[in-house]
Design an enzyme around this catalytic site. Sequence first.
Site, PDB file in Angstrom:
ATOM      1  N   GLU A  18       0.869  -1.175   0.000  1.00  0.00           N
ATOM      2  CA  GLU A  18       0.000   0.000   0.000  1.00  0.00           C
ATOM      3  C   GLU A  18       0.908   1.228   0.000  1.00  0.00           C
ATOM      4  OE1 GLU A  18      -2.726   0.377   3.303  1.00  0.00           O
ATOM      5  OE2 GLU A  18      -3.526   2.245   2.471  1.00  0.00           O
ATOM      6  N   ARG A  43       5.692 -13.109   9.344  1.00  0.00           N
ATOM      7  CA  ARG A  43       6.263 -11.805   9.048  1.00  0.00           C
ATOM      8  C   ARG A  43       7.597 -11.668   9.764  1.00  0.00           C
ATOM      9  NH1 ARG A  43       2.695  -7.666   8.960  1.00  0.00           N
ATOM     10  NH2 ARG A  43       4.171  -6.059   9.532  1.00  0.00           N
ATOM     11  N   LYS A  71       4.806   0.494   9.006  1.00  0.00           N
ATOM     12  CA  LYS A  71       4.843   1.804   8.355  1.00  0.00           C
ATOM     13  C   LYS A  71       4.181   2.880   9.210  1.00  0.00           C
ATOM     14  CE  LYS A  71       3.229   0.034   4.611  1.00  0.00           C
ATOM     15  NZ  LYS A  71       2.514  -0.104   3.342  1.00  0.00           N
TER      16      LYS A  71
END
Length: 578
Positions: A52, A277, A287
């Site tokens: 994104e 992850r 982020k």
Amino acid sequence: MHLSVSAVSDSAPEAGSESTSAPRRDFIREMVADDVANGHFGRGPATRFPPEPNGFLHMGHAKSICLNFGIAKEFGGTCNLRFDDTNPATEDVRYVEAIQRDVQWLGFEWDGLYYASDYFEQLYDIAESLVLKGKAYVDSQNEEEIRAGRGTVTTAGTPGPYRDRTVQENLDLLRRMRAGEFADGTHVLRAKIDLAHVNMIMRDPLLLRIRHAHHYRRGNDWCIYPLYDFAHGLSDAIEGITRSLCTLEFKDSREIYDWLVKEAGFENPPTQIEFARLELDYTILSKRKLLRLVNEGHVTGWDDPRMPTLAGLRRRGVRPEAIREFCETIGVARKDARVEIAAFEHAVRNDLNMEVPRVLCVLNPLKVVLTNYPEGQVEDLDAPSFPHDVPKTGSRSMPFSRELYVDRDDFMEDPPKKFYRLAPGKEVRLRFGYLITCNEVVKNDAGDVIELRCTYDPATRSGQAPDGRKVQGTIHWVSAAQALSCEVRVYDRLFSQPDPDAVPEGQDFISALNPHSLVVIPDAKIEPSVANDPIGSRYQFERTGYFMSDVESSTPEKLVFNRIVGMRDSWAKEVKKG
Ligand code: ATP
Ligand code: MG
């Protein structure tokens, strides 16, 4: 679980021992190999990396990039870069550009470059088709009511008053939603699945919501925006992806993923595979949190050399090869695990060890005067740029003269027994040169040592004493008159504890910031051989660490160096010392 890499050590590896290994066969690669062998999808392996554009890429993304692009490369498939840009509030073209730059820098080239926002029309058509099939409905409850109607993990949800609207009514409302007739939050489109489903996500998930907002690419074309689960799997399907690799937190989304691609009528649709992850000690990989560090001024920007972003690591001097090697080493697992930062630093050192020339730089200069060396004389000492175990050649000459600088840390007036460096009456070897003996310590009025008066032994130019006497220590130095002044920025870990989120109640990760993550040394002294090297050159400063001249602020007149990584894991030692 804590993953440490067995190979973590500070010793230099054997020449060429790393990076020639074949890619590992993890559980995902096994699956893809099986797809290929059995022709599962009727097409070659197709992956995608779907960021994104709401921030810069970080180390966690690097793991995903290496996996997706790596698989495409290894199996002769394709990998797309797709911007998952369905949230108008947070996205920006600046991030789109940064992400492309960083993927390329990491060494990968995408097959297709796509934007989920280009699929808005197709997604809308799919929404209408779901309504026509009676598989979706317009709900006019507010957020609160919708949440309450979902039930809980232990209790079933209850149908709201709009669940049984007719197809015609739903179609009409959906079209008017799209036409902009309604205010934000007044209606949503939901899948009609099962309000008692064991998987909470399947309890009539939201597909489209109204947002009268400007989108950085679509402008004001749209006032309804797809939710993540609606857009994600269908975007994969539209692109013909075979395996949709994502992190474990999306495990519960797999069912809606499968439901949507099937209901939308895709043949041989993609399937989702989840992997762990990356979580890295002393590091934040989110982020949203990194954006806070930027916005609140804790760092100078997304490319601050302390940031775990690819832009920050690049600016610091880390090479993409090291990041790829690290991702290869940690592999891909089904269970979450934190990775020790030492494993990353090891990969960085290993990579640079084989690549960069050695130079001498004195970070904390102390003047040494060789009282028996002729005034005005300068000789050149030959200095190889690489050690024996690095298969590279090259050398430079080091000017040697009566006045030198050595590092303050290499002198002690009152040393402990095993201090093999400079001390009154002690003899030490200068790297690439003579043996010198300290005879006199000069102090200022405040009692600080400001100069050492030493003698050199002219018979020891080779670094060996002809009489065979033993000298244990070798220290680095530069010739005072020829050395260049430079600024050195010694970067350390941005956080002072392994898990920056593990802070007392009422605090957050900001309180775990390491106040000493940057120490600026304004006037270090480096040997003159580096004077004409291009900005952005990397070196090992012998005994000190790996450094790169800073691409933003270094100039030929005033060199500025970033410390990429120290020589060894001094942090761990300090912690032990307490
Ligand atoms: P963040 O929480 O930092 O915003 P994200 O997952 O929301 O991360 P996206 O831009 O949506 O960020 O992620 C793009 C891709 O990168 C996704 O496929 C995601 O799974 C993957 N990814 C993100 N963070 C990590 C991580 N720490 N380890 C491995 N993959 C990651
Ligand atoms: Mg995300």
